[in-house]
Motif scaffolding. Structure first.
Motif, PDB file in Angstrom:
ATOM      1  N   LEU A   1      11.713   6.085 -11.132  1.00 55.39           N
ATOM      2  CA  LEU A   1      10.289   6.162 -11.438  1.00 55.39           C
ATOM      3  C   LEU A   1       9.715   7.496 -10.982  1.00 55.39           C
ATOM      4  O   LEU A   1       8.857   8.084 -11.648  1.00 55.39           O
ATOM      5  N   LEU A   2      10.223   8.011  -9.854  1.00 53.37           N
ATOM      6  CA  LEU A   2       9.727   9.279  -9.301  1.00 53.37           C
ATOM      7  C   LEU A   2      10.407  10.504  -9.893  1.00 53.37           C
ATOM      8  O   LEU A   2      10.001  11.637  -9.626  1.00 53.37           O
ATOM      9  N   GLY A   3      11.469  10.286 -10.674  1.00 51.21           N
ATOM     10  CA  GLY A   3      12.221  11.413 -11.212  1.00 51.21           C
ATOM     11  C   GLY A   3      13.249  11.967 -10.252  1.00 51.21           C
ATOM     12  O   GLY A   3      13.789  13.050 -10.462  1.00 51.21           O
TER      13      GLY A   3
ATOM     14  N   PRO B   1       2.616  -2.706  -5.378  1.00 53.98           N
ATOM     15  CA  PRO B   1       4.062  -2.457  -5.260  1.00 53.98           C
ATOM     16  C   PRO B   1       4.630  -2.036  -6.607  1.00 53.98           C
ATOM     17  O   PRO B   1       4.043  -2.318  -7.651  1.00 53.98           O
ATOM     18  N   TRP B   2       5.752  -1.338  -6.579  1.00 58.17           N
ATOM     19  CA  TRP B   2       6.431  -0.873  -7.791  1.00 58.17           C
ATOM     20  C   TRP B   2       5.542   0.079  -8.600  1.00 58.17           C
ATOM     21  O   TRP B   2       5.633   0.148  -9.821  1.00 58.17           O
ATOM     22  N   CYS B   3       4.677   0.805  -7.905  1.00 56.35           N
ATOM     23  CA  CYS B   3       3.736   1.712  -8.566  1.00 56.35           C
ATOM     24  C   CYS B   3       3.794   3.087  -7.897  1.00 56.35           C
ATOM     25  O   CYS B   3       3.482   3.224  -6.713  1.00 56.35           O
ATOM     26  N   ALA B   4       4.197   4.117  -8.658  1.00 56.12           N
ATOM     27  CA  ALA B   4       4.274   5.478  -8.136  1.00 56.12           C
ATOM     28  C   ALA B   4       2.877   6.082  -8.063  1.00 56.12           C
ATOM     29  O   ALA B   4       2.117   6.020  -9.037  1.00 56.12           O
ATOM     30  N   LEU B   5       2.550   6.646  -6.909  1.00 61.13           N
ATOM     31  CA  LEU B   5       1.220   7.190  -6.685  1.00 61.13           C
ATOM     32  C   LEU B   5       1.298   8.600  -6.112  1.00 61.13           C
ATOM     33  O   LEU B   5       2.155   8.890  -5.285  1.00 61.13           O
ATOM     34  N   PRO B   6       0.384   9.485  -6.542  1.00 56.36           N
ATOM     35  CA  PRO B   6       0.292  10.802  -5.892  1.00 56.36           C
ATOM     36  C   PRO B   6      -0.369  10.624  -4.538  1.00 56.36           C
ATOM     37  O   PRO B   6      -1.147   9.681  -4.318  1.00 56.36           O
ATOM     38  N   ILE B   7      -0.060  11.506  -3.607  1.00 55.08           N
ATOM     39  CA  ILE B   7      -0.595  11.369  -2.248  1.00 55.08           C
ATOM     40  C   ILE B   7      -0.920  12.736  -1.686  1.00 55.08           C
ATOM     41  O   ILE B   7      -0.266  13.733  -2.021  1.00 55.08           O
ATOM     42  N   GLU B   8      -1.924  12.783  -0.824  1.00 50.97           N
ATOM     43  CA  GLU B   8      -2.345  14.036  -0.205  1.00 50.97           C
ATOM     44  C   GLU B   8      -1.812  14.137   1.219  1.00 50.97           C
ATOM     45  O   GLU B   8      -1.515  13.128   1.860  1.00 50.97           O
ATOM     46  N   ALA B   9      -1.722  15.354   1.722  1.00 49.16           N
ATOM     47  CA  ALA B   9      -1.284  15.571   3.100  1.00 49.16           C
ATOM     48  C   ALA B   9      -2.231  14.858   4.058  1.00 49.16           C
ATOM     49  O   ALA B   9      -3.449  14.887   3.887  1.00 49.16           O
TER      50      ALA B   9
ATOM     51  N   THR C   1      10.631   6.328 -19.512  1.00 51.39           N
ATOM     52  CA  THR C   1       9.201   6.027 -19.656  1.00 51.39           C
ATOM     53  C   THR C   1       8.367   6.848 -18.685  1.00 51.39           C
ATOM     54  O   THR C   1       7.313   7.382 -19.046  1.00 51.39           O
ATOM     55  N   SER C   2       8.838   6.963 -17.439  1.00 45.71           N
ATOM     56  CA  SER C   2       8.116   7.748 -16.449  1.00 45.71           C
ATOM     57  C   SER C   2       7.985   9.197 -16.890  1.00 45.71           C
ATOM     58  O   SER C   2       6.901   9.789 -16.832  1.00 45.71           O
ATOM     59  N   ARG C   3       9.092   9.762 -17.355  1.00 51.11           N
ATOM     60  CA  ARG C   3       9.063  11.150 -17.813  1.00 51.11           C
ATOM     61  C   ARG C   3       8.121  11.322 -19.000  1.00 51.11           C
ATOM     62  O   ARG C   3       7.341  12.278 -19.067  1.00 51.11           O
TER      63      ARG C   3
END
Length: 331
Positions: free
Chosen positions: A43-45, A88-96, A319-321
């Protein structure tokens, strides 16, 4: 980098395991739920077997030191990011600076924190997995500790995840048609009769018919099962021979042991069955005290399930890509 803020015993760095060294007594190790690891990485590549955090004692908390992306797979443990619940099972962007926390699982037992680029610890014998028995791999061959700082791998092509995340269906539901339903609350596990199956006579049938319970004497090495003992028709003395994850051995007590991710490399107990590889991830999510039953499977059936699982993983990656590329093009 990531910093471990709160943790407990048995939480480790794992990948898909250390293969090719069992002949010199080195266990494979690797994720107890390899499907959760593969799903999160694809999912994250990431590479299919990038190193992740395997969490089985809670609460667990970590801080991200840089902008990245992550996903929590495996057990549904009510994960939260800076106090806000995340799916859960969900890719999320995150900040420092953001903090991820996992609570007690609602379903399952082991959660996997997969991060873009993977956990960048030293590779030992071709794997980053923690070998607790050998005290090498992972984070200095031990459990994660509060204050540990772990590096992250480089990301060759960063994926552009939407702020709301990109989710996949939990394989427990996505692959329903390929897995037997639980029976009266007992997990149904498919296995193939093994080399010494016939030595158990009528007890061999009781192995398949009765419901077993995972005892407290269970860990990453093996699950010891409680139930009415089964024994060979005559005493058996065997030379030690190679064993792998999924092999079901029967010691003199008559209570079977399922070899798991940290399986012994050799053993002399008779083998009554072997759990098919595609069902091992479900065992990896089974709790101490839970019940299970074995059902016979054929090699053809095992291969069909393996194909379905591989297709599921391939679909996640493509699908993610596709979705992330589409979002990037819209900017």
């Amino acid at each position: 980098m990531i910093e471990i803020i709160q943790t407990g015993p048995f939480n480790t760095v794992q990948d898909l395991g250390r293969t090719g060294f069992r002949n010199i007594g080195v266990t494979t190790s690797g994720a107890m739920d390899p499907l959760a690891l593969k799903a999160g990485n694809n999912l994250l590549g990431n590479e299919n077997g990038a190193a992740v955090l395997e969490i089985q004692t809670y609460p667990f908390k970590l801080r991200f030191a840089k902008q990245t992306a992550f996903v929590v797979t495996g057990a549904d443990c009510g994960a939260s990011l800076d106090g806000r619940m995340v799916q859960p099972w969900c890719a999320l962007p995150i900040e420092a600076g953001q903090v991820l926390e996992l609570g007690q699982p609602r379903v399952g037992t082991r959660a996997y924190i997969c991060i873009a680029g993977g956990i960048d610890v030293a590779s030992v014998m071709g794997s980053r997995s923690t070998s607790l028995r050998g005290a090498f791999g992972g984070s200095e061959g031990r459990f994660l500790s509060t204050g540990d700082v772990l590096k992250l791998g480089e990301v060759s092509t960063a994926l552009n995840f939407p702020a709301t995340g990109l989710a996949v269906i939990d394989p427990a539901y996505a692959l329903t048609n390929f897995y037997p339903a639980n029976e009266d609350g007992a997990l149904v596990v498919r296995a193939i009769p093994a080399g010494e199956h016939a030595l158990f006579g009528a007890d061999a049938e009781r192995f398949w018919m009765q419901t077993w319970k995972i005892s407290t004497q269970s860990d990453r090495t093996g699950y010891r099962l409680m139930g009415e003992p089964i024994k060979p028709t005559t005493p058996v003395e065997m030379r030690s021979h190679g064993v792998v994850s999924g092999v079901v051995q029967v010691p003199p007590s008559g209570e079977p042991i399922i070899q798991m991710a940290d399986a012994n490399t050799a053993g002399g107990y008779p083998k009554i069955a072997g759990v098919i590889e595609a069902d091992l991830w479900r065992l990896g999510q089974a709790r101490i005290g839970s019940r299970l039953r074995f059902v016979r499977a054929t090699h053809a059936q095992a291969a069909a399930v393996e194909k379905a699982v591989a297709t599921f993983i391939d679909d996640i990656r493509s699908t993610s890509r596709m979705v992330c590329d589409a979002l990037q093009a819209m900017k």
